[in-house]
Write an enzyme that holds these catalytic residues in place. Sequence first.
Site, PDB file in Angstrom:
ATOM      1  CE1 TYR A 121       0.160   1.970   4.233  1.00  0.00           C
ATOM      2  CE2 TYR A 121       0.727  -0.331   4.560  1.00  0.00           C
ATOM      3  CZ  TYR A 121       0.714   0.974   5.010  1.00  0.00           C
ATOM      4  OH  TYR A 121       1.258   1.287   6.223  1.00  0.00           O
ATOM      5  CB  CYS A 122       1.488   3.962  -1.806  1.00  0.00           C
ATOM      6  SG  CYS A 122       0.313   3.955  -3.169  1.00  0.00           S
ATOM      7  CB  ALA A 123      -0.630   8.262  -0.455  1.00  0.00           C
ATOM      8  CB  ILE A 166      -2.775   4.809   4.091  1.00  0.00           C
ATOM      9  CG1 ILE A 166      -3.007   4.783   5.605  1.00  0.00           C
ATOM     10  CG2 ILE A 166      -2.297   6.156   3.591  1.00  0.00           C
ATOM     11  CD1 ILE A 166      -1.754   4.911   6.448  1.00  0.00           C
ATOM     12  N   GLY A 226      -2.524   4.400  -4.163  1.00  0.00           N
ATOM     13  CA  GLY A 226      -2.501   3.220  -5.028  1.00  0.00           C
ATOM     14  C   GLY A 226      -1.502   3.245  -6.172  1.00  0.00           C
TER      15      GLY A 226
END
Length: 99
Positions: free
Chosen positions: A58-60, A87, A62
């Site tokens: 995961y990142c901020a 997230i 996608g």
Amino acid sequence: DMPISHWNAAGDALLLDVRETNEFEQGRLPNALHIPLSQLAGRIGEVKGKHDLPVIVYCASGRRSRMAGATLAKAGFKDIYHLTGGIAAWRGAGLPVEK
């Protein structure tokens, strides 16, 4: 993709946060391993022994998790999932974030 609604079904998995350090320090998913996307190729050895586990990246939002997924696939990982919406979606669902 792994929608938040399927999160609990993941069981044992490697949870990988590929955001930058300043983002990670502002809050992360519980038990996440942090390797920024910009460092992932050079630090792939840190996750090499975990090929048998599904990896949830995961990142901020996608975009970076998709790029990280390609790096992981080249390194031999088979079960790679992206947390849909990153997230931001996790927080939006009211789920816990650690600092």
